[in-house]
Write an enzyme that holds these catalytic residues in place. Structure first.
Site, short mmCIF file in Angstrom:
data_model
loop_
_atom_site.label_atom_id
_atom_site.label_comp_id
_atom_site.label_asym_id
_atom_site.label_seq_id
_atom_site.Cartn_x
_atom_site.Cartn_y
_atom_site.Cartn_z
CD GLU A 440 -2.65 -1.00 0.00
OE1 GLU A 440 -2.89 -0.02 -0.73
OE2 GLU A 440 -3.38 -2.10 -0.49
C1 LIG Z 1 3.20 -9.69 0.25
C2 LIG Z 1 3.02 -8.48 -0.86
C3 LIG Z 1 1.44 -8.26 -1.25
C4 LIG Z 1 1.13 -7.17 -2.09
N1 LIG Z 1 0.03 -7.06 -2.51
C5 LIG Z 1 -0.36 -6.18 -3.53
C6 LIG Z 1 -1.61 -6.13 -4.32
O1 LIG Z 1 -2.68 -6.67 -3.84
N2 LIG Z 1 -1.67 -5.23 -5.20
C7 LIG Z 1 -0.55 -4.32 -5.64
O2 LIG Z 1 -1.01 -3.77 -6.86
N3 LIG Z 1 0.42 -4.53 -5.20
C8 LIG Z 1 0.70 -5.32 -4.07
N4 LIG Z 1 1.99 -5.45 -3.63
C9 LIG Z 1 3.10 -4.81 -4.05
C10 LIG Z 1 3.53 -3.44 -3.12
O3 LIG Z 1 2.49 -2.74 -2.88
C11 LIG Z 1 5.00 -2.93 -3.65
O4 LIG Z 1 5.82 -4.02 -3.58
C12 LIG Z 1 5.08 -1.66 -2.95
O5 LIG Z 1 4.28 -0.57 -3.30
C13 LIG Z 1 6.71 -1.14 -3.25
O6 LIG Z 1 7.00 -1.15 -4.62
P1 LIG Z 1 8.44 -2.31 -5.16
O7 LIG Z 1 8.39 -3.47 -4.57
O8 LIG Z 1 8.37 -2.16 -6.65
O9 LIG Z 1 9.37 -1.42 -4.63
P2 LIG Z 1 10.14 -0.13 -5.30
O10 LIG Z 1 9.15 0.91 -5.64
O11 LIG Z 1 11.12 -0.50 -6.22
O12 LIG Z 1 10.91 0.66 -4.08
C14 LIG Z 1 12.04 -0.11 -3.40
C15 LIG Z 1 12.68 0.96 -1.96
O13 LIG Z 1 12.70 2.30 -2.76
C16 LIG Z 1 11.81 3.33 -2.39
N5 LIG Z 1 11.35 4.27 -3.26
C17 LIG Z 1 10.81 4.08 -4.48
N6 LIG Z 1 10.62 5.02 -5.07
C18 LIG Z 1 10.96 6.19 -4.30
C19 LIG Z 1 10.80 7.68 -4.17
N7 LIG Z 1 10.28 8.38 -5.25
N8 LIG Z 1 11.14 8.37 -3.06
C20 LIG Z 1 11.84 7.68 -1.94
N9 LIG Z 1 11.88 6.46 -2.15
C21 LIG Z 1 11.30 5.62 -3.04
C22 LIG Z 1 10.92 2.33 -1.56
O14 LIG Z 1 10.31 3.16 -0.35
C23 LIG Z 1 11.64 1.42 -1.18
O15 LIG Z 1 12.37 1.35 0.09
C24 LIG Z 1 2.37 -6.52 -2.61
C25 LIG Z 1 3.61 -6.73 -2.25
C26 LIG Z 1 3.88 -7.84 -1.62
C27 LIG Z 1 5.35 -7.99 -1.05
#
Ligand SMILES: Cc1cc2nc3c(=O)[nH]c(=O)nc-3n(C[C@H](O)[C@H](O)[C@H](O)COP(=O)(O)OP(=O)(O)OC[C@H]3O[C@@H](n4cnc5c(N)ncnc54)[C@H](O)[C@@H]3O)c2cc1C
Length: 589
Positions: A440
């Site tokens: 989220e």
């Molecule tokens: C168990 C699980 C359930 C999930 N359920 C859903 C679901 O139902 N539907 C759905 O759509 N998604 C879902 N997700 C996805 C989840 O919402 C994302 O993993 C999350 O939003 C982070 O995206 P990412 O993993 O690509 O990390 P990234 O976006 O690659 O982020 C990596 C790191 O960089 C930081 N970062 C990235 N951009 C910035 C910025 N602009 N400024 C500062 N810091 C930044 C982040 O805070 C993080 O620390 C789920 C994930 C998991 C693991």
């Protein structure tokens, strides 16, 4: 094995005594939500949740969700427990009566979600995702879509998903590449792959409604070109019966650190049929409706698991015998005493209690503001509550889930080595809690939302109004509560000073505000929890009995031992971003 008993007395205290949820009965649609009804609902929900869902927490973790030929099987017992939960009307507790809900306040449903998460966090995600889908359709669906889908979501015979994330689009949803091609009949064909989709495929409901972000041909680049679609697992015929299966497949599910009972799916949309929800290219704004509801829910997941850890740690500390109180001479007896005699163990237990119970007040009061913002007759009250919800949503999501990991971590420590061992269940709490800081929108992204958007919304009025409320509460406090009113007043003044600095720094150096956003949110969360402990103390001091004495003791601990954390955070914030941004990338090795 860890156990959980819904903290009904504490929930009643918060709802009926601290935030006075029965003041909502003045709103016509909530006239039945008296404190007696609130207590009755909590007791009934606790009976069912503790008895049928809590007992599946450990086995669900062991067994996990499994994938076979594109079909997901949830852990043993989940199907029956879900059916009973839905049949009892818990999913529709706060949903509209016209869509087969019970029309009770969201604040009350919030307490039920808190207990569901504490009983079994992985299970709580299945009904939880339906909530967001319901809210998105309510806000943006056509009447036909509402009539077709919303009752099913509220009754729980169908469930919902949020399909946002893709391999190249996580925090940055502007990178979404899934495509939606318009068809002559008004539908769209959706093509693309989504990852990490919670409850994307499972065996608990007859149908699954996927709310999907995708781009139409020629849509602008970035977030301004994303639209929201609804794509059911099974198509729905005009008479409401289920038709053929849509071309949405689940080729794999993830192995995860925690919440094993919840399935996290890859979903391939192979020209799947979908329908636009809301306006074209407004998908992100529409999805925010869903995400705000979902962010508050994730805060409750952190809260529930923190409560579970706290309950077990307290019980254990009163049973486990090791060492003697420092004040007892060794020669008087060599018997060891229970570990709750040790100052450090008491520090851990009181930290767990003060943070968990404090966050409960913050979460439930924010939920009450959701009710006011949607249903109060006075437009000014609605607007003021909406502003409070906007301000508090990132705080509830990020602060409470950070508390979740702090408290579950302490829970492991209270058990010592036995906390690290699987059979005692404390390590599961810690494993389960970490994801709440990530999905989220990560807690880093929530902090940027607070600092980057919420502090300056409505000309900077949101924090000003909140700080004014806190000050008013402090100034109407009798001197016997100086032990908390005094420290809170100083902490609030420090937070106001730091807030001005953050707002000003945004004009001069954007990196300053971004580098300190997480620290700022922590400071904001601490002062907010302090405000609620002050309100709780006012109730406690006016009542007699051990429950209220316990509240006073915990409030004193919070004011003395936890609130002063703000003085460690403030200088970190005002040090800005130089030492964060100056090092060239090759120095970070
Ligand atoms: C168990 C699980 C359930 C999930 N359920 C859903 C679901 O139902 N539907 C759905 O759509 N998604 C879902 N997700 C996805 C989840 O919402 C994302 O993993 C999350 O939003 C982070 O995206 P990412 O993993 O690509 O990390 P990234 O976006 O690659 O982020 C990596 C790191 O960089 C930081 N970062 C990235 N951009 C910035 C910025 N602009 N400024 C500062 N810091 C930044 C982040 O805070 C993080 O620390 C789920 C994930 C998991 C693991």
């Amino acid at each position: 094995m860890a156990t959980y008993k819904a903290p009904v007395r504490d929930m009643e205290f918060v709802l009926n005594e601290v935030i006075n949820v029965d003041s909502l009965t003045k709103i016509e649609k909530f006239e039945d939500a008296t404190s007696d009804i609130v207590s009755g609902v909590l007791e009934e929900a606790a009976k069912q949740i503790d008895g049928t869902i809590g007992v599946l927490n450990e086995s669900g973790d062991d067994e996990g969700a499994r994938l076979n030929d594109g079909e997901v099987t949830t852990p043993t017992g989940f199907k029956e427990a879900y059916a009973a939960y839905a049949e009892s009307g818990w999913i529709g507790l706060d949903k509209d009566i016209e869509f087969d809900g019970q029309g009770l306040p969201y604040a009350l449903a919030t307490a039920v979600t808190d207990m569901l998460s504490g009983a079994n966090a992985a299970f709580s995600l299945y009904p939880g995702l339906s909530n967001g889908a319901y809210e998105a359709l309510k806000a943006h669906g056509t009447q036909e879509q509402k009539d077709m889908y919303m009752s099913h979501l509220s009754l729980g015979d169908w469930s919902g998903t949020m399909c946002l994330t893709e391999p190249g689009a996580g925090s940055d949803l502007g990178q979404v590449r899934t495509k939606a091609a318009p068809q002559d009949d008004g539908s769209y064909l959706i093509e693309g792959s989504k990852i990490f989709i919670t409850a994307g495929e499972h065996d608990l409901t007859d149908n699954i409604l996927h709310l999907v972000l995708a781009r139409t041909p020629g849509a602008p680049e970035g977030i301004r070109g994303i639209s929201m679609f609804i794509a059911p697992k099974f198509m729905v015929n005009d008479d409401g019966s289920l038709g053929e299966r849509n071309s949405i497949v689940c080729p794999s599910i993830e192995e995860k650190m925690g919440i094993h009972g919840s399935c996290t799916c890859v979903l391939n949309f192979n020209n799947a049929k979908g329908y636009l929800v809301g306006e074209l290219n407004k998908g992100i704004q529409n999805m925010f409706v869903m995400m705000n509801a979902a962010r508050l829910m994730v805060g409750l997941q952190g809260l529930g698991v923190a409560e579970r850890a706290t309950q077990n740690a307290i019980t254990y500390a009163k049973e486990r015998k090791q060492g003697r109180p420092l004040t007892r001479k060794a020669e008087s007896s060599f018997d060891s005493d229970t570990i709750i005699v040790h100052p450090d163990v008491r520090r851990m237990l009181l930290t767990m209690k003060a943070l968990t119970e404090g966050c409960r007040m913050m979460a439930y009061d924010t939920a009450k503001h959701v009710d006011l913002s949607e249903s109060h007759v006075d437009a000014d009250v609605r607007a003021a509550s909406k502003a409070r919800v906007d301000l508090m949503t990132p705080v509830c999501k990020a602060y409470i889930t950070d508390v979740g990991t702090e408290v579950t971590g302490l829970g492991v420590l209270v058990y010592g080595g036995h906390g690290y061992i699987k059979e005692n269940g404390m390590e599961q709490n810690l494993r389960d809690s970490k994801i709440f800081c990530i999905y989220e929108g990560t807690n880093g992204i929530q902090s940027l939302d607070l600092v980057g958007r919420k502090l300056s919304m409505n000309g900077g009025q949101l924090p000003k109004d909140f700080f004014a409320d806190v000050l008013e509460e402090i100034e109407s406090t009798a001197s016997e509560l100086d032990f908390i009113a005094g420290p809170l007043k100083s902490a609030l003044s420090e937070l106001s000073k730091v807030t001005d600095w953050v707002i000003e720094s945004k004009q001069n150096n954007l990196n300053d505000a971004a580098a300190v956003a997480v620290d700022y949110l922590q400071m904001f969360g601490l002062v907010t929890v302090g405000y609620y402990w002050l309100r709780a103390s006012k109730v406690a001091v006016a009542n007699e009995g051990r429950f209220y004495q316990g509240k006073m003791a915990t409030a004193k601990f919070f004011a003395t031992k936890l609130l002063p954390r703000v003085y460690g955070i403030a200088p970190v914030i005002m040090a800005g971003s130089d030492c964060v941004m100056d090092p060239e990338e090759d120095l970070i090795v």
